[in-house]
Design an enzyme around this catalytic site. Sequence first.
Site, PDB file in Angstrom:
ATOM      1  N   SER A   1      -9.469   1.954   2.808  1.00 36.07           N
ATOM      2  CA  SER A   1      -8.550   2.699   1.956  1.00 36.07           C
ATOM      3  C   SER A   1      -7.518   1.801   1.270  1.00 36.07           C
ATOM      4  CB  SER A   1      -7.802   3.760   2.789  1.00 36.07           C
ATOM      5  OG  SER A   1      -7.050   3.157   3.842  1.00 36.07           O
TER       6      SER A   1
ATOM      7  N   LYS B   1       0.830  -1.206   0.000  1.00 38.17           N
ATOM      8  CA  LYS B   1       0.000   0.000   0.000  1.00 38.17           C
ATOM      9  C   LYS B   1       0.866   1.257   0.000  1.00 38.17           C
ATOM     10  CE  LYS B   1      -3.855   2.047   2.635  1.00 38.17           C
ATOM     11  NZ  LYS B   1      -4.777   1.801   3.767  1.00 38.17           N
TER      12      LYS B   1
ATOM     13  N   SER C   1     -10.251  -0.469   6.909  1.00 42.05           N
ATOM     14  CA  SER C   1      -9.578  -0.404   5.610  1.00 42.05           C
ATOM     15  C   SER C   1      -8.926  -1.691   5.150  1.00 42.05           C
ATOM     16  CB  SER C   1      -8.519   0.702   5.626  1.00 42.05           C
ATOM     17  OG  SER C   1      -9.125   1.953   5.845  1.00 42.05           O
TER      18      SER C   1
END
Length: 425
Positions: free
Chosen positions: A146, A77, A170
Amino acid sequence: MTPLVPAAARLRAGDPPLTEHVERLCTRIDRIDPALRAFVPEPGRHDRLAAAAKELEARYPDPAARPPLYGVAVGVKDVVHVDGLPTHAGSALPPGVLAGPEASLVGRLKAAGALIAGKTVTAEFAVLAPGPTRNPHDLGHTPGGSSSGSAAAVAAGLVPLAIGTQTVGSMIRPAAYCGVVGFRPTYGRMPVDGVIPHAPTLDTMGCYATDLAGVRLAAPLLCDSWAEPGGAPPAEPVLGVPVGGYLDEVDPEALAAFERTVRGLGLPVRRVDVLGDFDAVKHHLRTVIRYELAQVHRDLFTRFGSLYRPETVAAIRHGREIDRADHRAALAARDDFRRRVAAVTAEQGVDLWVTPAATGPAPLGLDSTGSAVMSLPWSQAGLPAVSLPAGALGGLPLGLQCVGAEGGDERLLAAAAVIEARLAA
């Protein structure tokens, strides 16, 4: 794509050789990702990975000596620092401003032999403003957020393992929306240094794989002080289902599917009003997150506020209105909540809590990443959670969230394996 465990075994055996493996990987990303947009674009990806593969081959010529993730491609990420790759955090800020030392977690991946396939797309600063990633099951639907790019990259077969972060929902929500397994350990079990924070007293790293076996391979390599539980896990773990306002947040069709799933497991179930003060829990968590977000971005926002997206701006401005005393009070309330959940879990003899992993299947559209409310109380309590694929509605995946006791990550994954097997039966 082959699931992580057999894929890793084949790579350690040299099938295919890493040079060929990199060619296939980059070809697959080049073919699929322009529509999916799970990865941050990287023009030099092939050359970087080919060089890393050659180094690995030279370091480990003997297959018997190769580490567990030898050659495994991992998505990371884009709030996590990786040497040689810029960190954008889904924002328009100059990447040099966000630079920092490589995350310890990335070092653990590399030490285990992994190849970093690239940075995966995130919502801006892992907050609310969505990235461009689409849901692999239907490109018109959100993959969640996210950690959108990490979940979608695994679901689309681009990589067998990916790293994300969770502050509220997330990790778990994108796993549910994309139909993969997502694991968020106990708060603090994975190091968060080298990661751009959202709310430091809640931020937790996690990982995605296509099945629980993949997560169980990766977790001991990524978590601190991992020790498999002594003795066999319960053959029939006792499930706790929270009742009350919490489940009222779930879409009716998704709630009905959840109830069918729970009944179909054939395991003992105890329905407990463990979240009777759910509105207060939501208020305290929102106070903590918004206050800490504003503190994290105090200097950056002063310098680059015009480059932030409206959703992030609104969250930071809200946080600036919260007093330090209110933040301290919210932290104290959170500690009380954690103790209360632990006490009820023990009193009721619950091995793990089970809930829908999201309020329903992935919503249509890319303007929102969906609701994180199903993860909210468990993130507030800092508890480990895993989302398992559990059926579908309208052709889109549903997830079953399993939540364990604080520090009981090993037992959670062992018990979740019992549930995964019954879901597949």
